[in-house]
Every structure is written in C-alpha cells, then in structure tokens.
Design a protein around this motif. Structure first.
Motif, PDB file in Angstrom:
ATOM      1  N   ALA A   1      11.161   4.638  -4.901  1.00  0.00           N
ATOM      2  CA  ALA A   1      10.820   4.188  -3.765  1.00  0.00           C
ATOM      3  C   ALA A   1       9.885   3.147  -3.773  1.00  0.00           C
ATOM      4  O   ALA A   1       9.761   2.044  -2.847  1.00  0.00           O
ATOM      5  N   SER A   2       8.901   3.140  -4.827  1.00  0.00           N
ATOM      6  CA  SER A   2       7.760   2.057  -4.826  1.00  0.00           C
ATOM      7  C   SER A   2       8.596   0.761  -5.274  1.00  0.00           C
ATOM      8  O   SER A   2       8.144  -0.156  -4.619  1.00  0.00           O
ATOM      9  N   ALA A   3       9.598   0.781  -6.106  1.00  0.00           N
ATOM     10  CA  ALA A   3      10.253  -0.446  -6.359  1.00  0.00           C
ATOM     11  C   ALA A   3      11.255  -0.953  -5.312  1.00  0.00           C
ATOM     12  O   ALA A   3      11.161  -2.075  -4.973  1.00  0.00           O
ATOM     13  N   TRP A   4      11.697   0.135  -4.357  1.00  0.00           N
ATOM     14  CA  TRP A   4      12.222  -0.352  -3.196  1.00  0.00           C
ATOM     15  C   TRP A   4      11.569  -1.143  -2.160  1.00  0.00           C
ATOM     16  O   TRP A   4      11.939  -2.134  -1.628  1.00  0.00           O
ATOM     17  N   LEU A   5      10.450  -0.659  -1.919  1.00  0.00           N
ATOM     18  CA  LEU A   5       9.489  -1.123  -0.986  1.00  0.00           C
ATOM     19  C   LEU A   5       8.873  -2.699  -1.607  1.00  0.00           C
ATOM     20  O   LEU A   5       8.783  -3.524  -0.757  1.00  0.00           O
ATOM     21  N   VAL A   6       8.859  -2.625  -2.900  1.00  0.00           N
ATOM     22  CA  VAL A   6       8.299  -4.188  -3.380  1.00  0.00           C
ATOM     23  C   VAL A   6       9.387  -5.000  -3.155  1.00  0.00           C
ATOM     24  O   VAL A   6       9.177  -6.240  -3.054  1.00  0.00           O
ATOM     25  N   LEU A   7      10.810  -4.650  -3.496  1.00  0.00           N
ATOM     26  CA  LEU A   7      12.177  -5.278  -3.215  1.00  0.00           C
ATOM     27  C   LEU A   7      11.985  -6.000  -2.018  1.00  0.00           C
ATOM     28  O   LEU A   7      12.297  -7.248  -1.882  1.00  0.00           O
TER      29      LEU A   7
ATOM     30  N   PHE B   1       0.708  -1.120  -0.101  1.00  0.00           N
ATOM     31  CA  PHE B   1       0.094  -0.030   0.029  1.00  0.00           C
ATOM     32  C   PHE B   1       0.844   1.284   0.019  1.00  0.00           C
ATOM     33  O   PHE B   1       0.445   2.138  -0.878  1.00  0.00           O
ATOM     34  N   ALA B   2       1.854   1.268   0.812  1.00  0.00           N
ATOM     35  CA  ALA B   2       2.883   2.260   0.680  1.00  0.00           C
ATOM     36  C   ALA B   2       3.653   2.633  -0.627  1.00  0.00           C
ATOM     37  O   ALA B   2       3.695   3.636  -1.009  1.00  0.00           O
ATOM     38  N   ALA B   3       3.685   1.408  -1.136  1.00  0.00           N
ATOM     39  CA  ALA B   3       4.416   1.425  -2.482  1.00  0.00           C
ATOM     40  C   ALA B   3       3.441   2.242  -3.683  1.00  0.00           C
ATOM     41  O   ALA B   3       3.546   2.961  -4.388  1.00  0.00           O
TER      42      ALA B   3
END
Length: 446
Positions: free
Chosen positions: A177-183, A14-16
């Motif tokens: 940042a979205s990619a980092w959160l999913v990672l 959700f944050a992503a």
C-alpha cells in the motif's frame, strides 16, 4: 496540522509512511512469535542478534546505498525499497532456521535504510515553508508514537481471529500500500548536482554533518536520547513485571505513558518553535531527559521504587522530553545543507543516530543485569547529562544567523563572491552558512 495535510503530495506521502509503520509494527510482533517457534527458549538470543543486524545495517549501509541511488528517480527508489521490504516479509513465514531470519532481516533493513533517508529528504522540498515543514515533523513524530501504541494492540486483536502467520500478510499489505501511494505521487525533481566520485558521495553527508556545529550538537543529543531511551525500551518490561509484579497489560500501560508524553509535546511544538529557537527547545528537552532519568535512578537506588503512578509520570516526562529533542532535528538538517546534499545528510543522521543506539541497547541490558536498575538508570542518566554538556560546548548559539567570513581560495569574478568586499587580500561577505564546495570548514573568527 490540517493546513499541512491539505497539501496533496505530502498527504499521500504521510499516508504511505503511516501504513508502512503499521506494517513494521505487525512485523515486530510476528518476528517474535516466529523466533519462539524456531528457537523456543533461545528466542531472545535470536531476536537480539536480529536487532543487532538491523542496527548494523542502518549504520553501515545507509550512506552507501544513498550514494548508490544518488542519481536515480526518487519515486522509483521509494517504490523499489517498499517492494523489497514486502518481498522479505512475504518470505519470513516460510523459513525454518535462525540463520534465514538473519539474512532476511538484513535485506529488510537494508531496504528500510534506503527508504527512510530518501523519504525524509523529499519532505523539505515538498514543503519549502519552514512552518509547514515543522508541522510535518510533528505529524511524523505523532505517527511513530501512535504506531508504537497501536500496532501491538492491532496485532493482539488480529491474533484472536487469525493464525500468527497472517501478521506477515498484514506487513506485506502495508508495504504494498505504501508503494502504491508513492506510485501515484508526483515528487519534485532532484536538485541539479555535480558529478562526484562514488567515494565522495558515500562520505559527503558525514563530512558535512561533522563539520557543522549544530549537527555536532545534534549528534551529542543523540547520545542523550539513546542512553535514556535504551532504558525505556530495554528495561520497561523489568520495571513493569519485575519491580512491580505486573502483567503484560501493565507493560503496555507503561509504554503507553511514554508515548502519550511524546504525543502531547509533538502536538504543541509547532507553536512553541514559532517563538523559541530550535537550540533552546532541544537543550531544554535534553536537560529534562537526562535529569529525570538520573533523579529517578538515584531515587530507586537510595529509597526504592516510588508508587506506580509516579513511575507512569516519569515515563510520560521522558517521552515528552524525547519529543522536544527529536521533532525539531529535521529542521536542523534541512537548514544545514543545500537541496542536492540533503539525502546524504539525512542518511548521515540516520546512520550516526543508530550507531548511538547500537551502543546504548547492549549497555542498558548488561548494566541492568549485573548492577540492578537503580544503578543502571543513574549511570545512563549521567551519560545523557554528558551528552547535554558536550552539545552545549560544540553547538554555540546563533549558528543559523548570517555569518561573516572570508574567501581567499576563490578567483575574482566567481559567482559566489557577488556583493563581497575586498579586505586584506581576501573576499569578505556574510550569509547563512552551510558546508559545501565553496565552504569546507566552519568559520571560527568570522
């Protein structure tokens, strides 16, 4: 809402989503400024073509890309989509011709057409409980509405201290940042699926969608949502600045009223959906959406514009009715396919709903320019009413209940026939019905 946010995987996803939405909002403002720098007075034409390319990418590429990535790790798919979006946004400040905008918008939106259906199909597996999933849908609706309200304000704030090109930097950071959160998120493994030919994978989602009565009803309601919503998105500036002689601030207030109505309903819907069926809530929202727009158009046509306060109430009511339709739609999609088919069916919804918008946007603009707002609002409200009538016809009640049906195409001993009884040469049983390899058509007579 706090209960669902306590789930660690959903909280990161959700944050992503929220961060990527903020980046997209900044990109919308920055793209408008870039188009004006390149094309001047023709900026509207450039943006219109860019938005058309966006919709065409959504409609044409979403099922195709979903089929291409069907066997890939979903976390890698989401990260790759975010990285492509970040790369496209990073390149935008360096372009100096309109055609370059069009190419990069195509790349950017192709990545979004990959990210969104994949993301939407993961959430039901992360939150298998329907109550939790309903609350997640409400949060997602809130995220979209709040982004629509806050991103323009954030962009305006940043432009007071930074050059316009820095808005693209904010977009890039949002996608990264979205990619980092999913990672850092462990997603559920893909459901086991059969090895299907590529063409079948491309068309499977649409075939399941169009063969399912409640989803045909959802498509009809998408007609209602896009017909009325196009007035809000295309003509709000004409209402605020033309009909009432207001300023940019008044336009923001008008769109804010629409967003506020949507937010309030999204907050209430989880409890409402615990008591009422999805079909009842969505049909009530659709009737309200079409009726409010049709009555508002007739009022303008016959008696002129009411006061500014009344217009704000109309826009708030439209936002509330829109949320009542769109928030439960994920529940219908989740209920209408097995886990292996959910990415395809979410991609079908993504493509078909945007096809409705692709038609509604130019129609709202052209009718408004040639017939005036009163006639246009009335006509689009009437189209919305037509969508409601069609939905009532193609989506009968109780399609979520176990449905008794027969099989004469499966051999004795087939695993699906466990517990079935033999009647007149066919196997008869009842269960919650979805279109799949054992069920190619919806039963009409039980």
């Amino acid at each position: 809402m706090q209960q669902v946010l306590s789930h660690p995987i959903f909280r990161r996803l959700f944050a992503a989503q929220v961060i990527a939405l903020v980046g997209t909002g900044l990109l919308t403002v920055a793209l408008g400024l870039l188009a004006f720098d390149i094309a001047g007075a023709q900026a509207g034409r450039v943006l219109g073509i860019a938005l058309t390319i966006k919709m065409v990418a959504y409609v044409g590429l979403s099922p195709l890309i979903t089929a291409l990535v069907a066997r890939m790790d979903r976390r890698r798919v989401l990260i790759a989509a975010d990285m492509v979006r970040a790369g496209a946004a990073l390149a935008l400040p360096f372009i100096d011709a309109a055609w370059q905008i069009y190419v990069l918008i195509l790349v950017l939106q192709a990545a979004s057409a990959t990210f969104s259906p994949t993301f939407q199909a993961v959430i039901p597996e992360v939150l298998p409980d329907e109550g939790d999933y309903t609350r997640a849908l409400s949060l997602s609706r809130l995220a979209y509405d709040i982004e629509n309200l806050t991103s323009p304000a954030l962009a305006a704030l940043l432009l007071t201290v930074l050059a316009p090109s820095w808005l693209f930097a904010g977009t890039v950071l949002g996608f990264l940042a979205s990619a980092w959160l999913v990672l850092g998120t462990a997603l559920p493994a893909r459901a086991a699926s059969r090895d299907r030919p590529f063409l079948e994978r491309v068309t499977r989602g649409s075939r399941i969608y169009l063969a399912t009565p409640r989803l045909r009803g959802l498509l009809a309601l998408n007609v209602t949502v896009s017909a009325v919503g196009a007035i809000v998105l295309v003509q709000s500036v004409v209402v605020a600045r033309g009909a009432f002689g207001g300023s940019a601030r008044d336009l923001a207030v008008l769109l804010g009223a629409y967003g506020l109505g949507s937010v309030l309903v999204a907050l209430c819907l989880p409890r409402v959906l615990d008591r009422l069926r999805d079909r009842v809530v969505m049909m009530l929202g659709a009737v309200g959406l079409a009726a409010v727009m049709l009555l508002a158009g007739l009022t303008v046509l016959l008696a002129g514009w009411p006061g500014w306060g009344a217009v704000l109430l109309v826009w708030a009511a439209l936002g509330a009715c829109n949320a009542a339709i769109m928030t439960p739609s994920g529940r219908l999609l989740r209920r209408s396919a097995h886990a292996e088919d959910r990415p395809a069916i979410f991609a079908a919804q993504f493509a078909l709903s945007h096809a409705c918008w692709l038609l509604a946007y130019p129609l709202a603009g052209l009718l408004g320019a040639h017939l005036g707002l009163g006639v246009t609002m009335s006509l689009m409200g009437a189209i919305g009413a037509g969508g409601v009538i069609l939905a009532l016809v193609v989506w009968p009640p109780n399609t979520a209940e176990p449905i008794e049906h027969s099989h004469d195409d499966l051999p004795p001993g087939h695993p699906h026939l466990r517990g079935a009884r033999r009647v007149a040469g066919a196997w008869v049983h009842a269960h919650a019905f979805v279109i799949d390899d054992e069920h190619h058509a919806w039963p009409t007579n039980g």
